[in-house]
Design an enzyme around this catalytic site. Structure first.
Site, short mmCIF file in Angstrom:
data_model
loop_
_atom_site.label_atom_id
_atom_site.label_comp_id
_atom_site.label_asym_id
_atom_site.label_seq_id
_atom_site.Cartn_x
_atom_site.Cartn_y
_atom_site.Cartn_z
N PHE A 140 0.85 -1.19 0.00
CA PHE A 140 0.00 0.00 0.00
C PHE A 140 0.89 1.25 0.00
CE2 PHE A 140 -2.42 3.48 1.76
CZ PHE A 140 -3.60 3.38 1.03
N ASP A 225 9.19 2.54 1.57
CA ASP A 225 8.02 3.31 2.03
C ASP A 225 7.88 3.04 3.53
OD1 ASP A 225 5.54 4.22 2.82
OD2 ASP A 225 4.50 3.53 1.02
N LYS A 254 2.56 9.73 8.28
CA LYS A 254 1.84 9.29 9.48
C LYS A 254 2.41 9.83 10.81
CE LYS A 254 -1.01 5.57 7.82
NZ LYS A 254 -0.63 5.02 6.52
C1 LIG Z 1 -0.89 5.34 5.04
C2 LIG Z 1 0.17 4.93 4.08
C3 LIG Z 1 0.41 5.66 2.90
C4 LIG Z 1 -0.43 6.85 2.51
O1 LIG Z 1 -0.28 7.91 3.38
P1 LIG Z 1 -1.29 9.17 3.27
O2 LIG Z 1 -0.74 10.13 4.27
O3 LIG Z 1 -2.65 8.65 3.60
O4 LIG Z 1 -1.20 9.66 1.88
C5 LIG Z 1 1.46 5.28 2.11
N1 LIG Z 1 2.24 4.22 2.42
C6 LIG Z 1 2.03 3.49 3.52
C7 LIG Z 1 2.93 2.35 3.83
C8 LIG Z 1 0.98 3.81 4.39
O5 LIG Z 1 0.75 3.07 5.48
#
Ligand SMILES: *Cc1c(COP(=O)(O)O)cnc(C)c1O
Length: 401
Positions: A140, A225, A254
């Site tokens: 994700f 990520d 986050k």
């Molecule tokens: C939540 C998340 C995103 C997206 O972050 P947003 O601030 O909602 O755009 C991207 N990568 C990972 C691994 C996430 O958990």
């Protein structure tokens, strides 16, 4: 807000029915106030929060040091564009650099934006014909079109096509599949060190080192990520340190500002100039409020020795949840890295989330059958037990033991 005292959740929900686009599934509860591990709804019910701010509030609700930094900054200077220098942004970049691999930062406002920056950087840094990025099924990366395409889950693509060209997918953990996908148009490999939304899936031991090796052999950028795993979540500053494999590019969001919106992409000083002036920007990126919150967040973790505390809490969760798994056939596996916790169930998780909420404990379910906890690192051991007792009770009521 005094006005919330006389307002009910039902009245607030009615506002949403009329005026807010219904693109989220929401619990029928309006939250009004938070303090550390607890959050209160407008009716005054108190919940123990093991998923505060969707994992963003790593220091719990309204951490005093972040509140203080933001209040001080908001009265001083709210926003200036990136055509100027601010001390706060510079110090924030330094604080992140010193705790990671010593590189440089680009600031933006959300995880998906940080990943878009990484995608552009990968294409800009490598030779022109290289544009493909390898990502992983179950991953994700966010909701803008580039990050949505990077997110190798068909359910998030339905009806949105055509998607962005140049993304190819391998099964998470499968190095041979990655090797087969690499060709002379490949620019980068982008991966969550631990898949979060995908169900708190830990990488096989050889996987991240193998990706590092493949990236080196083929001159690809390795992008981690760390939007969900970063800034202390695993008990280390970053998951790449937890797994001892260093990426070329790392994205953070986050938790990065202790609950305030903010995000960053970090890369080495050698790669950084490829994101040359004019190629990327974020109007609010690195604004003084986010920067002050981000610095306060990092310094608080240091000052209060919270990385060590998180490791200790992690061991308590491990003990409690393993015990629960031994007692209940509903639990198939418990996956933990620091304070990133997944409980693999043999049944759908949503009814258990509801049962916990009825007992005033907030948790999350992801990927249908995985209970996910992203608790704050400021919990006390007693609060871990308090929450695990509730979870155990909820599971028992579902015939789980
Ligand atoms: C939540 C998340 C995103 C997206 O972050 P947003 O601030 O909602 O755009 C991207 N990568 C990972 C691994 C996430 O958990």
């Amino acid at each position: 807000m005094e006005s919330t005292v006389s307002t009910s959740s039902e009245q607030i929900i009615e506002l949403f029915r009329q005026y807010v686009i219904p693109n989220y599934g929401r619990f029928p509860v309006a939250l009004a106030r938070g303090e550390a591990a607890y959050v209160w709804d407008v009716e005054g019910n108190r919940y123990l929060d093991f998923f505060p701010g969707w994992g963003c509030n790593l220091l719990g609700h309204c951490p005093p040091t972040v509140v203080e930094a933001v209040c001080d900054q908001v009265a001083r200077l709210i926003h200036v564009p990136n055509t100027w220098y601010t001390e706060a942004q510079g110090l924030w970049a330094k604080a992140l650099s010193e705790r990671s691999f010593g590189g440089q930062a680009f600031f933006c406002n959300s995880g998906t934006e940080a990943n878009e920056a990484a995608i552009k950087l990968a294409r800009l840094h490598t030779p022109a014909k290289r544009y493909k990025i390898i990502t992983f099924s179950g991953g994700f990366h966010g909701r803008t079109l580039g990050s949505t395409t990077a997110t190798a889950q068909p359910k998030y693509h339905e009806g949105l096509g055509p998607l962005v060209a140049g993304f190819v997918y391998a099964p998470f953990g499968d190095l041979e599949a990655v090797e087969r996908l690499i060709d002379d148009e490949t620019a980068a490999i982008m991966v969550e060190p631990i898949q979060g939304e995908g169900g708190v899936v830990l990488p096989p031991d050889d996987f991240l080192p193998g990706l590092r090796r493949l990236a080196d052999e083929n001159e690809l950028l390795l992008i981690f990520d760390e939007v969900q795993t970063g800034c202390g979540r695993t008990g280390e500053w970053f998951a790449y340190q937890y797994f001892k494999v260093q990426p070329d590019v790392m994205t953070l969001a986050k938790t990065i500002c202790g609950g305030i919106a903010g995000a960053a992409m970090l890369t080495t000083a050698q790669i950084a100039p490829s994101l040359r002036p004019g190629m990327h920007a974020a109007t609010f990126g690195g604004n003084p409020i986010a920067a002050r919150a981000g610095i306060a967040m990092l310094e608080t973790i240091d000052r209060e020795n919270l990385l060590e505390h998180a490791k200790k809490l992690s061991r308590v969760f491990r003990e409690r949840l393993d015990q629960l798994a031994g007692e209940s056939e509903l639990i198939e596996e418990v996956r933990i890295a620091g304070l990133m916790i997944g409980v693999q169930l043999s049944i759908e998780g949503a009814p258990l989330v509801k049962a916990c909420m009825d007992r005033r404990l907030l948790i999350n379910c992801t990927h249908g059958t995985v209970l996910r906890l992203l608790p704050p690192m400021t919990l006390t051991e007693n609060q871990v037990h308090e929450g695990c007792d509730i979870l155990a009770d909820a599971i028992k009521q579902h015939g789980g033991s």
